[in-house]
Write a protein that holds these residues in place. Structure first.
Motif, short mmCIF file in Angstrom:
data_model
loop_
_atom_site.label_atom_id
_atom_site.label_comp_id
_atom_site.label_asym_id
_atom_site.label_seq_id
_atom_site.Cartn_x
_atom_site.Cartn_y
_atom_site.Cartn_z
N GLN A 1 0.79 -1.22 0.00
CA GLN A 1 0.00 0.00 0.00
C GLN A 1 0.84 1.28 0.00
N TYR A 2 2.15 1.19 0.08
CA TYR A 2 2.94 2.40 0.26
C TYR A 2 4.40 2.16 -0.09
N ARG A 3 5.16 3.27 -0.14
CA ARG A 3 6.61 3.18 -0.24
C ARG A 3 7.21 3.44 1.14
N GLU A 4 8.30 2.77 1.43
CA GLU A 4 8.90 2.85 2.75
C GLU A 4 10.30 3.46 2.66
N ILE A 5 10.57 4.47 3.51
CA ILE A 5 11.85 5.17 3.50
C ILE A 5 12.33 5.34 4.93
N VAL A 6 13.60 5.12 5.15
CA VAL A 6 14.20 5.40 6.45
C VAL A 6 14.39 6.91 6.57
N ARG A 7 13.84 7.49 7.64
CA ARG A 7 13.95 8.94 7.82
C ARG A 7 15.40 9.32 8.10
N SER A 8 15.93 10.19 7.27
CA SER A 8 17.31 10.61 7.43
C SER A 8 17.46 11.52 8.65
N THR A 9 18.56 11.38 9.36
CA THR A 9 18.88 12.25 10.49
C THR A 9 19.56 13.53 10.04
N ASP A 10 19.91 13.60 8.76
CA ASP A 10 20.53 14.80 8.20
C ASP A 10 19.42 15.72 7.67
N PRO A 11 19.26 16.92 8.23
CA PRO A 11 18.16 17.80 7.80
C PRO A 11 18.18 18.11 6.31
N ALA A 12 19.37 18.30 5.72
CA ALA A 12 19.44 18.63 4.30
C ALA A 12 18.94 17.47 3.45
N THR A 13 19.34 16.25 3.81
CA THR A 13 18.88 15.07 3.08
C THR A 13 17.38 14.90 3.23
N PHE A 14 16.88 15.10 4.45
CA PHE A 14 15.46 14.91 4.72
C PHE A 14 14.61 15.89 3.91
N GLN A 15 14.99 17.18 3.88
CA GLN A 15 14.19 18.15 3.14
C GLN A 15 14.24 17.90 1.64
N THR A 16 15.38 17.43 1.15
CA THR A 16 15.48 17.10 -0.27
C THR A 16 14.62 15.89 -0.60
N GLU A 17 14.60 14.92 0.30
CA GLU A 17 13.76 13.73 0.12
C GLU A 17 12.29 14.11 0.06
N LEU A 18 11.85 15.00 0.95
CA LEU A 18 10.45 15.40 0.95
C LEU A 18 10.07 16.12 -0.35
N LEU A 19 10.97 16.97 -0.85
CA LEU A 19 10.68 17.66 -2.11
C LEU A 19 10.60 16.67 -3.27
N ARG A 20 11.52 15.73 -3.30
CA ARG A 20 11.48 14.71 -4.36
C ARG A 20 10.19 13.92 -4.32
N LEU A 21 9.78 13.52 -3.13
CA LEU A 21 8.56 12.72 -3.00
C LEU A 21 7.34 13.51 -3.47
N TRP A 22 7.28 14.81 -3.10
CA TRP A 22 6.14 15.60 -3.55
C TRP A 22 6.12 15.75 -5.07
N MET A 23 7.27 16.01 -5.65
CA MET A 23 7.33 16.19 -7.10
C MET A 23 7.00 14.89 -7.84
N ASP A 24 7.45 13.76 -7.30
CA ASP A 24 7.07 12.47 -7.90
C ASP A 24 5.56 12.30 -7.89
N PHE A 25 4.96 12.63 -6.74
CA PHE A 25 3.50 12.53 -6.65
C PHE A 25 2.83 13.46 -7.65
N PHE A 26 3.26 14.72 -7.67
CA PHE A 26 2.61 15.71 -8.53
C PHE A 26 2.72 15.31 -10.01
N GLU A 27 3.90 14.86 -10.41
CA GLU A 27 4.09 14.50 -11.82
C GLU A 27 3.32 13.24 -12.19
N MET A 28 3.40 12.22 -11.35
CA MET A 28 2.84 10.92 -11.71
C MET A 28 1.35 10.80 -11.39
N ASN A 29 0.80 11.70 -10.61
CA ASN A 29 -0.61 11.62 -10.28
C ASN A 29 -1.39 12.82 -10.78
N TYR A 30 -1.07 14.00 -10.27
CA TYR A 30 -1.88 15.16 -10.63
C TYR A 30 -1.62 15.64 -12.05
#
Length: 850
Positions: free
Chosen positions: A196-225
């Motif tokens: 039902q979902y994709r699974e990701i280990v939450r990064s402890t590095d703030p820069a990596t984490f914020q980049t991951e969140l942006l990538r995930l949103w853009m993947d959703f926006f492109e592939m769904n909306y």
């Protein structure tokens, strides 16, 4: 950093509500009236604030209005400087500038999925968001508790959430890009893909984490909306014509008793998805194996032991991956349907196609006498299936369906009433036709020689019940074979079977059987003994006798219903059904008590003992002789004192032979020696029998067989997760590691008097020992260098447990019926029988194996 302007704040009983309003509408962008929900399930302020900061950073390029509903105190968005993030943001903005419309966003933060469901349902009831649809869902497991939930639990929770949306009519994007779960660490010691979902280990590095969140949103926006083909309609269960028709067919012909197995591929994935969702509701058991070969092994084993028909699905070009098991399926007449993806005939050298200008799989199937139907037109699905079902009901083995992509993915609704009619089942009533051959056979049983042996082929449980009764009344010795071990068991219904003599086969014949047939190492005359081979082709694997001996020195009676199986070596052919033969014998059975007593005395005259020295010598490394002698001692004790019952699984190799020959059986098992004698067949089949066997399962696997096929454990665990209720038993797999291909080694050393060579060498690497629990089921791996009775007993008797034993053995050529040369070596006890008291009705006590 983009600042938040035009921000208004409102109080709310559920927390805080905020609105981001764009300063100026995007130029040229159509203002969409829909509101896309971003669901954030977290209790961590940092998680939520980082996500909001990412959305804020790109809001001017796609969002008209952002409504934030949160239980957490909001802070001004802030991101850490990061070159990679800046690169990803620039790419995202470039893509978003090309979009022709802007959307509204509602961010809903909750502490649980259940709370999120409640909030959305409440808003929908108040009609607060008439154009609301669920977009992306972020599930932060790292803030939920001390440990992450299991994959299955998260799958179930998310499925319940989306089903709730569907129930109340709220559109939801339901794709692999719409839902992501953050966990603490990689899952060990096993992991698998969530559904039902994709699974990701939450990064402890703030820069990596914020980049991951942006990538995930853009993947959703492109592939769904941004993708017009994807609509927010929730979970759709697409109809599949072929899948529906096949399910209906098996549900009618084998209700609650059919097997589904598959190995996926792109072209067959829709069909498999339909079977996964709907087949079990109609009585199927859906099991998976590690490859296509395993599917065939599971089908063979379950047809032989339980008469369970099967449906197998594989993708393009994979017919060859069934290997020799395709011939074995044909030989055992296993009823089933194999669906294989195939290309259109007009296609020029299609990818993985097997019908081209250079080859034609249909000719291969025809050469193997395996029926097939080629399906390439949707409009002819009904007509094609009628032919498939006709061929299936002929009972000559599996039917192959070669289907093109348009057929495999068709969603055409079909009403096929003509396919509802089932052929009449063959009557179980006896059909007695008293032929001269049958009269002669009954005469041999009633008045024939004192040594009368029945070797049993693949007899059913009810057929064996008749055989057992007849054997007891007539004093007939019963033997099983390497291809069908346990058809005549040493223990029957928990009691010692006095009529059981042992195993007769090309390899693995027991000393009692050899000594019973021979006097001073010479075959007894045809006047002294007679061999009945029931449900048999009299194949080479069934006896150690050469063609010449079978023809001239063995009085042979053969029973088979197949005309093509009638052997030139048989003196008497019984071309009929086994059940009819047994019922006729039972009806006309008239064996004098004195003849029965003499026959039983003959059986008991040969001691049931391992006379070779090696079976008693605890050398290091252990000999197979010693290990199996000790294992048999434990198993017989469990049978006699704890009602132990098991299904044996025997792979091709010396140790599979040793297990057939030396370990007492309680019922019919499955042998990889059947048919083509393919190494690994039994190992792959054990992964299926663990779930279908009504008893405990013990598998005997050589290191050669283990190394030639995939590891069964991953597929085994996958089936545990799906069918935990079927594993209330012990499953024990013995891997025998002696570093060589032993049967070939013995042939070279004992028959040809050559030394061994590299061609027989296998490298055994120490296997790690471990214990793992999956739900309430235990898995353990252990290495045995000496016989450990405590560990073996615990494994055999523990319920809900799989034990993988790696047994370190040495190689030897002594005994175990590997060749006739070992039947009369110096280690053997005297072959002279104990002199029977033929005047007594009570046979002498049988010597127990020690």
């Amino acid at each position: 950093m983009t600042s938040i302007t035009g921000l208004s704040t409102q109080s709310s009983v559920s927390g805080f509500e905020h609105i981001w309003q764009a300063e100026t509408p995007r130029t040229g962008a159509k203002q969409d009236t829909i509101t896309v929900g971003v669901i954030v399930v977290t209790r961590d302020e940092q998680f939520f604030h980082t996500g909001l900061s990412v959305l804020s950073d790109i809001r001017e390029y796609v969002f008209n209005r952002v409504h934030i509903q949160s239980e957490l105190v909001l802070k001004n968005p802030s991101l850490v400087p990061c070159p990679l993030y800046d690169e990803v943001r620039d790419k995202a903005i470039h893509f978003l500038k090309g979009q022709k419309k802007a959307i509204n966003i509602q961010v809903i933060q909750c502490a649980s999925l259940a709370e999120a469901t409640g909030k959305i349902i409440h808003s929908n009831a108040l009609n607060e968001q008439p154009d609301f649809q669920v977009g992306m869902l972020f599930y932060d497991q790292t803030s939920m508790g001390f440990q992450d939930d299991s994959i299955d639990q998260i799958d179930r929770d998310l499925d319940a959430f989306y089903r709730a949306m569907q129930k109340i009519g709220i559109p939801a994007f339901y794709t692999s890009f719409s839902t992501v779960t953050f966990i603490r660490a990689l899952r060990t010691p096993y992991s698998y893909l969530p559904q039902q979902y994709r699974e990701i280990v939450r990064s402890t590095d703030p820069a990596t984490f914020q980049t991951e969140l942006l990538r995930l949103w853009m993947d959703f926006f492109e592939m769904n909306y941004a993708n017009r083909r994807v609509k927010p309609v929730g979970s759709l269960e697409l109809h599949n014509t072929l899948g529906e028709q096949l399910i209906n067919f098996f549900a009618r012909t084998a209700p609650e008793h059919w097997l589904v197995s598959y190995y996926t591929g792109s072209v067959v994935s829709n069909l498999i998805g339909h079977l996964d969702r709907h087949a079990e509701k109609q009585g199927a058991l859906v099991l998976r194996g590690p490859n296509e070969h395993a599917i065939a092994c599971g089908a063979i084993a379950n047809w032989q032991l339980y008469r369970m028909p099967f449906l197998a699905v594989v993708t393009s070009g994979m017919m060859d991956e069934f290997k020799g098991t395709l011939a074995n399926l044909k030989e055992t007449a296993a009823q089933g349907i194999i669906v294989v993806a195939e290309n259109r005939l007009s296609q020029w050298y299609s990818f993985q196609g097997t019908i081209t200008a250079s080859e034609d799989m249909r000719e291969v199937l025809a050469a193997k006498r395996i029926p097939y139907v080629y399906m390439d037109e949707i409009e002819q699905i009904g007509e094609n299936l009628a032919e498939v079902y006709r061929l299936y009901h002929q009972g000559q083995g599996p039917v192959v369906v070669l289907a093109t992509q348009n057929v495999l993915e068709s969603s055409l609704e079909l009403d096929l009433p003509a396919l509802e009619a089932l052929p009449a089942s063959p009557s179980d009533e006896p059909v007695e036709v008293m032929t001269d051959e049958l009269r002669q056979a009954i005469e041999l049983i009633n008045n024939g020689p004192e040594k009368l042996v029945w070797q049993l082929g693949p007899v059913s449980e009810d057929e064996y019940a008749l055989i057992h009764d007849i054997a007891q009344q007539a004093g007939i010795a019963l033997v099983d074979s390497l291809a069908h071990p346990g058809t005549a068991p040493k223990y029957y219904q928990g009691k010692r079977n006095d009529n059981y003599l042992g195993t007769l086969a090309i390899y693995g014949y027991t000393p009692r059987v050899y000594n019973y047939f021979h006097t001073k190492d010479k075959l007894n005359s045809t006047d002294e003994q007679c061999l009945f081979m029931l449900k048999s082709r009299v194949a080479q694997i069934a006896t150690p006798f050469s063609d010449g001996r079978l023809e001239r020195k063995v009085h042979l009676v053969q029973l088979t219903k197949e005309a093509t199986h009638l052997s030139p070596f048989a003196d008497l052919h019984l071309h009929m059904r086994c059940r009819d033969f047994l019922q006729a014998v039972k009806k006309h059975l008239n064996v004098s008590e004195s003849l029965r007593a003499r026959r039983m005395a003959r059986i008991m005259a040969y001691p049931d003992t391992q006379s070779d020295v090696l079976s008693k010598l605890p050398s290091l490394p252990m000999s197979p002789n010693y290990f199996f002698c000790q294992l048999n001692r434990v198993i017989e004790d469990l049978i006699e004192h704890e009602n132990f019952d098991y299904t044996g699984v025997y792979d091709v190799g010396r140790c599979g032979i040793s297990a057939v020959r030396n370990v007492a059986k309680t019922r019919r098992g499955f042998s990889g020696w059947y048919g083509r004698a393919l190494m690994g067949d039994a190992l792959l089949a054990s992964g299926y029998l663990a779930y279908t066997s009504p008893t405990n399962v013990i598998a005997f696997i050589g290191d050669g067989a283990k190394g030639i096929v995939p590891d069964i454990l991953p597929a085994f665990i996958d089936n545990i997760l799906t069918h935990p209720q079927l594993l209330d038993k012990s499953i024990s797999v013995f891997y025998f590691c002696n570093g060589g291909l032993s049967v070939i080694n013995t042939y070279q050393e004992r028959i040809l008097f050559n030394r061994t060579s590299r061609q027989m060498r296998l490298v055994n690497i120490d296997q790690p020992q471990f214990e793992q629990q999956i739900g309430d089921f235990d898995i353990s791996a252990q290495t045995l260098t000496q016989f450990d009775e405590t560990a073996v007993r615990a494994a055999l008797t523990a319920q809900k447990r799989l034990t993988l034993f790696s047994v370190v053995l040495g190689h030897n050529n002594e005994g175990d019926g590997i060749s006739l040369a070992t039947a009369k070596g110096w280690q053997r006890d005297s072959a002279e029988p104990v002199t029977p008291d033929t005047d007594s009705d009570t046979p002498p006590a049988q010597e127990v194996n020690s």
